[in-house]
Enzyme design. Structure first.
Site, mmCIF file in Angstrom:
data_model
loop_
_atom_site.group_PDB
_atom_site.id
_atom_site.type_symbol
_atom_site.label_atom_id
_atom_site.label_comp_id
_atom_site.label_asym_id
_atom_site.label_seq_id
_atom_site.Cartn_x
_atom_site.Cartn_y
_atom_site.Cartn_z
ATOM 1 N N HIS A 45 -24.861 1.332 -15.838
ATOM 2 C CA HIS A 45 -25.031 0.271 -14.828
ATOM 3 C C HIS A 45 -26.736 -0.097 -15.920
ATOM 4 O O HIS A 45 -27.706 -1.228 -15.554
ATOM 5 C CB HIS A 45 -26.110 0.425 -13.689
ATOM 6 C CG HIS A 45 -26.694 1.863 -13.793
ATOM 7 N ND1 HIS A 45 -25.846 2.961 -13.667
ATOM 8 C CD2 HIS A 45 -27.721 1.780 -13.630
ATOM 9 C CE1 HIS A 45 -27.317 4.230 -13.333
ATOM 10 N NE2 HIS A 45 -28.162 2.769 -13.055
ATOM 11 N N ASP B 26 -19.105 5.357 -13.968
ATOM 12 C CA ASP B 26 -20.528 5.106 -14.339
ATOM 13 C C ASP B 26 -20.961 5.290 -15.644
ATOM 14 O O ASP B 26 -22.343 5.507 -16.063
ATOM 15 C CB ASP B 26 -21.728 4.925 -13.461
ATOM 16 C CG ASP B 26 -22.945 4.250 -14.168
ATOM 17 O OD1 ASP B 26 -22.724 3.578 -14.392
ATOM 18 O OD2 ASP B 26 -23.710 4.410 -13.091
ATOM 19 N N SER C 251 -31.769 6.766 -15.649
ATOM 20 C CA SER C 251 -30.487 6.591 -15.399
ATOM 21 C C SER C 251 -29.695 6.469 -17.093
ATOM 22 O O SER C 251 -30.548 6.255 -18.117
ATOM 23 C CB SER C 251 -29.944 5.035 -15.191
ATOM 24 O OG SER C 251 -30.539 5.350 -13.654
#
Length: 209
Positions: free
Chosen positions: A67, A96, A168
């Site tokens: 992402h 992910d 992230s």
């Protein structure tokens, strides 16, 4: 943030592991030792309008979240004043996770060792490193493993280490400096100190492709 995996988060019992002896050579003497080894391998990632984090697991190759780079074929990775272009080499959307190949890599680039989440214990100390808010590179936070969860086929490490926007794709490491997870999600507003990292074990198939 939107969770990158589907399914309900259900507890998973952690396997026991033998205690490390105080004289174990793999155990750094201090938290500062761990941080000094980890930080040089962590990079900020600019992917269009998206900002995130990644880390070198071998010279020329960076692991991050899907992402963070989604929709981009090439991105920029930065460590300090050094910026390099990279291409998206492979992805695992279900977990992910994404691998980037960096152009003109430094052959002496520090890298992080990949561990495993299989023997993690609740209460075990962990450290998260990332580009908090997309601009505060190499922000280091400390916490514990709060739980091990399942979301579909993906194992998530729950931690109370602060994980902020921009973190992230950054590494979650244990006290030996080994990567045990990739930071991916924070539950905000309705909860305090609840963050998640994808267990590093899910990267093995992607990295061997």
């Amino acid at each position: 943030f939107v969770a990158p995996v589907v399914g309900s988060l259900v507890p998973r019992a952690a396997e026991s592991e033998p205690a490390l002896e105080a004289s174990d050579a793999s155990m750094p003497a201090s938290l500062e030792d761990v941080v000094s080894r980890v930080v040089p391998a962590v990079v900020s990632i600019h992917a269009g309008r998206s900002r995130g984090t990644g880390f070198y697991f071998k010279p020329g190759y960076v692991l991050t979240n899907v992402h963070v780079i989604e929709g981009e074929a090439s991105v920029e990775v930065a460590a300090g004043e050094m910026k390099r272009s990279a291409r998206v080499m492979g992805t695992s959307p279900g977990a992910d996770l994404a691998v980037l190949q960096v152009y003109n890599p430094d052959p002496q680039q520090p890298v992080l060792r990949l561990g495993s989440a299989r023997s993690l214990r609740v209460g075990q100390e962990v450290i998260a490193v990332g580009s908090a808010l997309g601009v505060l590179s190499n922000t280091v936070t400390r916490g514990i493993v709060s739980g091990l969860r399942r979301a579909g086929d993906v194992t998530l490490i729950q931690t109370d280490a602060a994980i902020n926007p921009g973190n992230s794709g950054g590494p979650l490491v244990d006290r030996t400096g080994q990567v045990i997870g990739v930071n991916t999600l924070k539950v905000g507003r309705v909860a305090e100190a609840i963050g998640f990292a994808v267990a590093i074990d899910h990267a093995q198939t992607l990295l061997s492709a």
